[in-house]
Structures are given as C-alpha cells and as structure tokens.
Write an enzyme that holds these catalytic residues in place. Structure first.
Site, PDB file in Angstrom:
ATOM      1  N   HIS A 198       0.970  -1.152   0.340  1.00 28.64           N
ATOM      2  CA  HIS A 198       0.058   0.143  -0.297  1.00 28.64           C
ATOM      3  C   HIS A 198       0.840   1.559  -0.254  1.00 28.64           C
ATOM      4  O   HIS A 198       1.651   1.275   0.068  1.00 28.64           O
ATOM      5  CB  HIS A 198      -0.987   0.305   0.677  1.00 28.64           C
ATOM      6  N   ASP A 200       0.680   5.153   2.097  1.00 24.80           N
ATOM      7  CA  ASP A 200       0.276   5.497   3.018  1.00 24.80           C
ATOM      8  C   ASP A 200      -0.499   7.062   2.891  1.00 24.80           C
ATOM      9  O   ASP A 200      -0.018   7.713   1.902  1.00 24.80           O
ATOM     10  CB  ASP A 200       1.402   6.150   4.497  1.00 24.80           C
ATOM     11  N   HIS A 255       4.756   0.169   0.130  1.00 29.40           N
ATOM     12  CA  HIS A 255       5.569  -0.877   0.309  1.00 29.40           C
ATOM     13  C   HIS A 255       4.654  -1.757   1.810  1.00 29.40           C
ATOM     14  O   HIS A 255       3.400  -1.637   1.572  1.00 29.40           O
ATOM     15  CB  HIS A 255       6.114   0.453   1.599  1.00 29.40           C
ATOM     16  N   ARG A 265       8.314  -8.820  14.887  1.00 28.69           N
ATOM     17  CA  ARG A 265       8.747  -7.279  14.413  1.00 28.69           C
ATOM     18  C   ARG A 265       7.945  -6.877  15.313  1.00 28.69           C
ATOM     19  O   ARG A 265       6.916  -6.705  15.597  1.00 28.69           O
ATOM     20  CB  ARG A 265       8.507  -7.378  13.102  1.00 28.69           C
TER      21      ARG A 265
HETATM   22  C1  LIG Z   1      -7.080  -1.469   4.003  1.00 29.37           C
HETATM   23  C2  LIG Z   1      -7.267   0.136   5.009  1.00 29.37           C
HETATM   24  C3  LIG Z   1      -6.323   0.307   5.770  1.00 29.37           C
HETATM   25  C4  LIG Z   1      -6.332   1.717   6.038  1.00 29.37           C
HETATM   26  C5  LIG Z   1      -7.938   2.079   5.315  1.00 29.37           C
HETATM   27  C6  LIG Z   1      -7.026   1.297   4.441  1.00 29.37           C
HETATM   28  O1  LIG Z   1      -9.423   1.029   3.951  1.00 29.37           O
HETATM   29  C7  LIG Z   1      -6.651   1.898   3.486  1.00 29.37           C
HETATM   30  C8  LIG Z   1      -5.567   2.525   3.598  1.00 29.37           C
HETATM   31  C9  LIG Z   1      -4.965   1.568   5.007  1.00 29.37           C
HETATM   32  C10 LIG Z   1      -3.672   2.788   5.699  1.00 29.37           C
HETATM   33  C11 LIG Z   1      -2.559   2.222   5.308  1.00 29.37           C
HETATM   34  C12 LIG Z   1      -1.148   3.482   6.327  1.00 29.37           C
HETATM   35  C13 LIG Z   1      -1.920   3.175   7.437  1.00 29.37           C
HETATM   36  O2  LIG Z   1      -1.524   1.990   8.231  1.00 29.37           O
HETATM   37  C14 LIG Z   1      -3.363   3.177   8.493  1.00 29.37           C
HETATM   38  C15 LIG Z   1      -3.453   3.846   9.575  1.00 29.37           C
HETATM   39  C16 LIG Z   1      -3.823   4.850   6.799  1.00 29.37           C
HETATM   40  O3  LIG Z   1      -4.282   5.735   7.299  1.00 29.37           O
HETATM   41  O4  LIG Z   1      -3.952   4.436   5.949  1.00 29.37           O
HETATM   42  C17 LIG Z   1      -4.061   2.392   7.076  1.00 29.37           C
HETATM   43  C18 LIG Z   1      -5.182   2.246   7.787  1.00 29.37           C
HETATM   44  C19 LIG Z   1      -6.229   1.043   8.518  1.00 29.37           C
HETATM   45  O5  LIG Z   1      -5.086   0.362   9.002  1.00 29.37           O
HETATM   46  O6  LIG Z   1      -7.073   1.089   9.106  1.00 29.37           O
HETATM   47  O1  LIG Z   2       4.862  -2.313  10.269  1.00 31.81           O
HETATM   48  C1  LIG Z   2       5.892  -1.575   9.720  1.00 31.81           C
HETATM   49  O2  LIG Z   2       7.214  -1.553   9.516  1.00 31.81           O
HETATM   50  C2  LIG Z   2       5.251  -0.289   8.442  1.00 31.81           C
HETATM   51  C3  LIG Z   2       3.358  -0.991   8.690  1.00 31.81           C
HETATM   52  C4  LIG Z   2       3.154   0.187   7.830  1.00 31.81           C
HETATM   53  O3  LIG Z   2       2.990   0.308   6.628  1.00 31.81           O
HETATM   54  C5  LIG Z   2       1.202   1.040   7.923  1.00 31.81           C
HETATM   55  O4  LIG Z   2       1.437   0.463   9.535  1.00 31.81           O
HETATM   56  O5  LIG Z   2       0.850   1.242   6.601  1.00 31.81           O
HETATM   57 FE   LIG Z   3       2.805   2.161   5.838  1.00 31.25          FE
END
Ligand SMILES: C=C1C[C@]23C[C@@]1(O)CC[C@H]2[C@@]12CC[C@H](O)[C@@](C)(C(=O)O1)[C@H]2[C@@H]3C(=O)O
Ligand SMILES: O=C(O)CCC(=O)C(=O)O
Ligand SMILES: [Fe+2]
Length: 328
Positions: A198, A200, A255, A265
């Site tokens: 994904h 961020d 990543h 981890r």
């Molecule tokens: C599948 C998902 C988890 C996420 C929200 C989403 O619908 C798409 C973006 C995901 C992500 C990736 C980065 C961060 O870890 C996170 C907190 C964010 O802001 O976007 C996660 C979301 C999540 O885990 O709720």
């Molecule tokens: O745990 C990690 O090292 C990366 C996790 C990550 O990409 C995320 O939480 O968005």
């Molecule tokens: Fe991430």
C-alpha cells in the site's frame, strides 16, 4: 519468543510466492539530519524513492526502547485481555474495514489530544511512554517537513508543517506487532504477508522498528527490495497527500511487510495528516509557469473517506488524477 495467543489460521492470511529471495537493498538514502546538505538530500530521496533513513535525529533512544517494551508487554497479554482494548484501537489479523488480512496485531489511535483515543490508550495500556514518544516524533516530523520545504525552496517554510501542527490535524499513531511464524520454514519459497502492499494516504510517515527485517519498498522499476532494519534510526515515507501537494514531484512509496519465521517485529509509526477540511492541492509555489495540476481538487476528508472505502493495495490517487487511472 512471542507467539499470538490465538494465532490466525495460516490459510486466512495471504501467502505470496517470491520467485527469488528479495534482495536486501543497500541503496536506501541515509540522511543525517544535522548535515548542512540535508535539505537537498531529503528532496532528492523523496523524488527518487519517496523513502529514506534518518540518522542523528535527536529522539532519545530510551523513548523508543521504553515504548517498545511496553508495547510487547501489552501484546503478550492473553488474547481475551487484548480484545478488551478493541474500542481503544486494538485489532488483529484484519487491516481496515474492507477485508484485508495480515499476520499482525496492532494498536491504532488518532493523536489529536482533543479526541479521547490516545488518552485512553496511555492511561490503560502504555502509560507515559507513548506520550513522550509521540511528542518527540511529532516534533521530528515538523522539523523534517520544514527542512523539506527549504529544499524545495518554498515559502513560508511552515507551509507543510502548519498542517501537522494544526490542533485539528488528523494524524494517527500505530503500534504494529508481527509475531514470528515458524510454520513458514516448511513452506520454502513462500512468504507470509504481515501488512499488504500500500501507500500511506497522509503527508508523511515516521517509522521506527526493532531490529527484525520485513519491511520492503517498491522501487520505480517495480522491483521489491528489503529494507535493512535499524532500531536506532527512523524511516521516513512520503504519503499520497504530499505527492499531490508537490504535483507528483515527490512520490508516495508503495511498501509492505513480510513475516519473519523466527523473530517478532515491532514497529511504531506516526502518520502526519492535515485537518479534515484542508484542501489538498498542488502548492502554487511549486508549479512552474503554465504547469497544470495532475490531480482534481479534494479535501483531506474526501481522500480519507475514499481510502477507507478502498482495499489496502488500491491505487487510491488514481481516482483523483485528472486523466483517471483508478483500480480499487
Ligand atoms: C485497508 C485499509 C487500512 C487503512 C485504511 C484502508 O481502507 C486503506 C488505507 C490503510 C492505511 C495505510 C496506512 C496506515 O497504516 C493507515 C492507518 C491509514 O491511514 O491508511 C491504514 C488504514 C487502517 O489500518 O485503518
Ligand atoms: O510495520 C511496518 O513496518 C510498516 C507498517 C505500515 O506500513 C503501516 O502501518 O502503514
Ligand atoms: Fe504503511
């Protein structure tokens, strides 16, 4: 060794076959925050990789090790105790609301002091270590984006940091725990997805992990490379919002995390985001004369809503490109 009290069935997680062992990449830019050239090096790294390692960052090591120890004592609790923390941001195996799974458990909270989630987390689970850590890492994020603004030669230099400093900033903090998976040894050539690929969505992410490998980034030529862990440094990622604000000059990095068969981890990540009502548009001072914006106008609320309606690996920014290129 730390093992999930109720390990998820392997078949419920994504196993991926990697044809050849992913190479450990030695080319990740390493930037010393106190280097007079840091501003230029940060911009170069964010253009090429959307990712770099930051050393000499000034965050005391004890802030990291204390939080890591507290996180591990929380994650080592019986599953029934951890489940009680679900209303405060605890989750396991499921990532987001749309069916993504991973070999992971985590705590995810908004860092806005006006919201109760961080307060409840610190009062009940991680005591003061989480507050000390978040305060220090927020300050670091402000400094990094200010140095980045200097490198981009944009004024005022707080054009990005004001969004993170705003009391309504929609930033969040995540503690991830990837238990080891010894069964993996019997499945040679296969890897287990801890956290699927994904980008961020926010402006910037500041990650620190213990010394266990697993994090991989996708290079411009679409090859995946492993990031050698370094528990004393931070890894900084460009998020989608910064890609838009720089009109594609800085790129958000794809990543993922693969599970280790023997070691757990632990990672801690601050995701610096803007206030909900903020319009995410290319910064005029970064646009050359006559340059068109690559993206349609949207607010952070609109982008976040779209992110939470999409699968983890979706190309969310594609939906907002002027020449649409979406794959949800
Ligand atoms: C599948 C998902 C988890 C996420 C929200 C989403 O619908 C798409 C973006 C995901 C992500 C990736 C980065 C961060 O870890 C996170 C907190 C964010 O802001 O976007 C996660 C979301 C999540 O885990 O709720
Ligand atoms: O745990 C990690 O090292 C990366 C996790 C990550 O990409 C995320 O939480 O968005
Ligand atoms: Fe991430």
């Amino acid at each position: 060794m730390v093992v999930l009290s109720q390990p998820p069935a392997l078949e419920h997680c994504s196993l991926i076959k990697t044809c050849k062992p992913t190479c450990v990449f030695t080319g990740i830019p390493v930037i010393d925050l106190r280097d007079p050239e840091a501003k230029t090096l940060i911009v170069k790294a964010c253009e090429e990789y959307g990712f770099f390692k930051l050393t000499n960052h000034g965050v005391p090591m004890e802030f990291m090790t204390r939080l890591e120890a507290e996180a591990l004592s929380f994650f080592n609790l019986p599953q029934s105790d951890k489940d009680k923390a679900t209303p405060f941001g605890y989750g396991s195996n499921k990532i987001g609301p749309n069916g993504d799974v991973g070999w992971i458990e985590y705590l995810l909270v908004n860092t806005n002091p006006q919201l109760t989630s961080l307060k409840t987390l610190s009062e009940n689970f991680c005591s003061y270590a989480v507050n000390d850590y978040i305060l220090a890492v927020k300050r670091l994020a402000f400094e990094v984006v200010e140095i980045m603004a200097d490198g981009l030669e944009i004024e005022p230099r707080n054009v990005l940091s004001r969004l993170l400093r705003d009391e309504k900033s929609d930033s969040c903090f995540r503690l991830n725990h990837y238990p080891p998976c010894p069964q993996l040894q019997a499945l040679s050539g296969r890897n287990l997805i801890g956290f699927g690929e994904h980008t961020d969505p926010q402006i910037i992410s500041i990650l620190r992990s213990n010394n266990t490998s697993g994090l991989q980034i996708c290079l411009r030529d679409r090859t995946w490379v492993s990031v050698p862990p370094d528990q004393t440094s931070f890894f900084i990622s460009v998020g989608d919002a910064l890609q838009v604000m720089s009109n594609g000059r800085l790129r958000s990095v794809r990543h993922r995390v693969l599970t280790d068969s023997m070691q757990s981890r632990v990672s801690m990540i601050y995701f610096g985001g803007p206030p909900m009502s903020e319009k995410i548009v290319a910064l005029p001072c970064l646009m050359a004369k006559g340059e068109e914006s690559l993206y349609k106008e949207f607010t952070w609320w609109e982008y976040k809503t779209c992110a939470y309606n999409s699968r983890l690996g979706a190309n969310r920014l594609g939906l907002f490109e002027k020449t649409a290129n979406a794959s949800l």
